[in-house]
Design an enzyme around this catalytic site. Structure first.
Site, mmCIF file in Angstrom:
data_model
loop_
_atom_site.group_PDB
_atom_site.id
_atom_site.type_symbol
_atom_site.label_atom_id
_atom_site.label_comp_id
_atom_site.label_asym_id
_atom_site.label_seq_id
_atom_site.Cartn_x
_atom_site.Cartn_y
_atom_site.Cartn_z
ATOM 1 N N ASP A 39 0.833 -1.205 0.000
ATOM 2 C CA ASP A 39 0.000 0.000 0.000
ATOM 3 C C ASP A 39 0.865 1.251 0.000
ATOM 4 O OD1 ASP A 39 -2.236 1.677 0.180
ATOM 5 O OD2 ASP A 39 -2.274 1.575 2.357
ATOM 6 N N ARG A 84 -12.032 9.545 -11.252
ATOM 7 C CA ARG A 84 -11.179 9.635 -10.052
ATOM 8 C C ARG A 84 -10.655 8.278 -9.606
ATOM 9 N NH1 ARG A 84 -14.399 11.697 -5.304
ATOM 10 N NH2 ARG A 84 -12.362 11.642 -4.307
ATOM 11 N N LYS A 85 -11.165 7.207 -10.197
ATOM 12 C CA LYS A 85 -10.829 5.865 -9.692
ATOM 13 C C LYS A 85 -9.587 5.314 -10.391
ATOM 14 C CE LYS A 85 -15.647 4.804 -8.661
ATOM 15 N NZ LYS A 85 -16.813 3.974 -8.985
HETATM 16 C C1 LIG Z 1 6.644 8.362 -1.353
HETATM 17 C C2 LIG Z 1 5.594 9.331 -1.786
HETATM 18 C C3 LIG Z 1 4.787 9.841 -0.636
HETATM 19 C C4 LIG Z 1 3.613 10.645 -1.077
HETATM 20 C C5 LIG Z 1 2.409 9.808 -1.155
HETATM 21 C C6 LIG Z 1 1.283 10.360 -0.373
HETATM 22 C C7 LIG Z 1 0.030 9.522 -0.596
HETATM 23 C C8 LIG Z 1 0.199 8.231 0.090
HETATM 24 C C9 LIG Z 1 -1.035 7.409 0.061
HETATM 25 C C10 LIG Z 1 -0.741 6.142 0.798
HETATM 26 C C11 LIG Z 1 -1.930 5.281 0.851
HETATM 27 C C12 LIG Z 1 -2.680 5.462 2.128
HETATM 28 O O1 LIG Z 1 -2.389 4.842 3.083
HETATM 29 S S1 LIG Z 1 -3.954 6.559 2.187
HETATM 30 C C13 LIG Z 1 -4.544 6.394 3.820
HETATM 31 C C14 LIG Z 1 -5.681 5.355 3.937
HETATM 32 N N1 LIG Z 1 -6.841 5.833 3.229
HETATM 33 C C15 LIG Z 1 -7.530 6.906 3.624
HETATM 34 O O2 LIG Z 1 -7.230 7.589 4.587
HETATM 35 C C16 LIG Z 1 -8.770 7.231 2.836
HETATM 36 C C17 LIG Z 1 -9.932 7.526 3.756
HETATM 37 N N2 LIG Z 1 -11.163 7.704 2.957
HETATM 38 C C18 LIG Z 1 -11.456 8.904 2.429
HETATM 39 O O3 LIG Z 1 -10.786 9.943 2.680
HETATM 40 C C19 LIG Z 1 -12.639 8.955 1.512
HETATM 41 O O4 LIG Z 1 -13.489 7.856 1.738
HETATM 42 C C20 LIG Z 1 -12.223 8.949 0.032
HETATM 43 C C21 LIG Z 1 -11.386 10.206 -0.314
HETATM 44 C C22 LIG Z 1 -11.397 7.691 -0.346
HETATM 45 C C23 LIG Z 1 -13.513 8.914 -0.836
HETATM 46 O O5 LIG Z 1 -14.359 9.910 -0.399
HETATM 47 P P1 LIG Z 1 -15.060 10.867 -1.466
HETATM 48 O O6 LIG Z 1 -14.029 11.683 -2.152
HETATM 49 O O7 LIG Z 1 -16.145 11.581 -0.725
HETATM 50 O O8 LIG Z 1 -15.638 9.887 -2.552
HETATM 51 P P2 LIG Z 1 -17.024 9.065 -2.542
HETATM 52 O O9 LIG Z 1 -18.067 9.996 -3.072
HETATM 53 O O10 LIG Z 1 -17.246 8.407 -1.250
HETATM 54 O O11 LIG Z 1 -16.732 7.934 -3.619
HETATM 55 C C24 LIG Z 1 -16.401 8.266 -4.954
HETATM 56 C C25 LIG Z 1 -16.613 7.023 -5.785
HETATM 57 O O12 LIG Z 1 -15.718 6.006 -5.308
HETATM 58 C C26 LIG Z 1 -16.468 4.866 -4.842
HETATM 59 N N3 LIG Z 1 -15.826 4.353 -3.641
HETATM 60 C C27 LIG Z 1 -15.463 5.014 -2.522
HETATM 61 N N4 LIG Z 1 -14.877 4.216 -1.619
HETATM 62 C C28 LIG Z 1 -14.893 2.971 -2.170
HETATM 63 C C29 LIG Z 1 -14.455 1.677 -1.723
HETATM 64 N N5 LIG Z 1 -13.855 1.508 -0.551
HETATM 65 N N6 LIG Z 1 -14.614 0.636 -2.554
HETATM 66 C C30 LIG Z 1 -15.216 0.780 -3.778
HETATM 67 N N7 LIG Z 1 -15.650 1.973 -4.247
HETATM 68 C C31 LIG Z 1 -15.503 3.056 -3.455
HETATM 69 C C32 LIG Z 1 -17.853 5.412 -4.556
HETATM 70 O O13 LIG Z 1 -18.837 4.395 -4.672
HETATM 71 C C33 LIG Z 1 -17.997 6.439 -5.679
HETATM 72 O O14 LIG Z 1 -18.271 5.774 -6.882
HETATM 73 P P3 LIG Z 1 -19.239 6.375 -8.016
HETATM 74 O O15 LIG Z 1 -20.585 6.528 -7.371
HETATM 75 O O16 LIG Z 1 -18.642 7.719 -8.389
HETATM 76 O O17 LIG Z 1 -19.165 5.391 -9.122
#
Ligand SMILES: CCCCCCCCCCCC(=O)SCCNC(=O)CCNC(=O)[C@H](O)C(C)(C)COP(=O)(O)OP(=O)(O)OC[C@H]1O[C@@H](n2cnc3c(N)ncnc32)[C@H](O)[C@@H]1OP(=O)(O)O
Length: 132
Positions: A39, A84-85
């Site tokens: 991840d 966005r996906k």
């Molecule tokens: C070395 C370099 C360093 C630099 C690198 C820095 C980046 C490092 C990243 C490292 C990775 C991580 O660990 S990141 C940390 C872990 N993850 C997080 O913290 C994310 C927490 N969740 C969120 O903030 C939120 O849920 C989001 C942003 C992911 C989505 O919220 P949103 O923007 O309001 O979007 P939302 O309307 O809910 O969904 C948009 C569309 O996506 C779909 N969708 C949403 N979630 C899901 C899901 N789990 N599974 C399937 N589909 C989903 C919805 O059905 C919708 O589809 P449709 O209806 O449009 O078809």
């Protein structure tokens, strides 16, 4: 973990060796440590792709025991982008044999999303990754 990375076109490759700190079952890397590497290193791929994004979903198939103190290859690439996906893949292997394969859904976000963490951010997303 001694993670070393390089960019090869749209694919990011790297080497990683887990040690005793990452042990789960005796002599074998904990699955959570593997998922973390898969991840977390996808983050670098996002920098290469020029797209700030976060993990919405991550699934990992564990294909073979991941042995401690053994160099592994990590490869990550973009399979498909729909709006966005971002559908990403990250594979871990030893000598060409699959150890773990991850499929991830990342959702593109504005850089402002990361301001929620309270840290001072580099203004240019391209500068977030290590220089390669
Ligand atoms: C070395 C370099 C360093 C630099 C690198 C820095 C980046 C490092 C990243 C490292 C990775 C991580 O660990 S990141 C940390 C872990 N993850 C997080 O913290 C994310 C927490 N969740 C969120 O903030 C939120 O849920 C989001 C942003 C992911 C989505 O919220 P949103 O923007 O309001 O979007 P939302 O309307 O809910 O969904 C948009 C569309 O996506 C779909 N969708 C949403 N979630 C899901 C899901 N789990 N599974 C399937 N589909 C989903 C919805 O059905 C919708 O589809 P449709 O209806 O449009 O078809």
């Amino acid at each position: 973990m001694g993670l070393r990375l390089h960019v090869d076109g749209d694919c990011v490759r790297g080497n990683v060796t887990f040690d005793d700190r990452h042990e789960g079952a005796p002599g074998i890397v904990h699955g959570g440590a593997i998922a973390t590497v898969l991840d977390d290193t996808l983050g670098l791929l996002l920098v290469v792709l020029g797209t700030p994004a976060v993990t919405a979903n991550l699934s990992v198939d564990y294909r073979a025991p991941a042995l401690l103190q053994t160099e592994m290859i990590v490869e990550r690439w973009l399979e498909q982008r729909v709006d966005r996906k971002l559908h990403l893949r990250a594979d871990l292997s030893i000598d060409g044999q699959p150890v773990a394969q991850a499929r991830a859904l990342f959702l593109a976000v504005e850089v402002a999303h990361f301001e929620k963490g309270g840290r001072t951010l580099l203004p240019n997303w391209a500068d977030w990754g290590p220089s390669l």
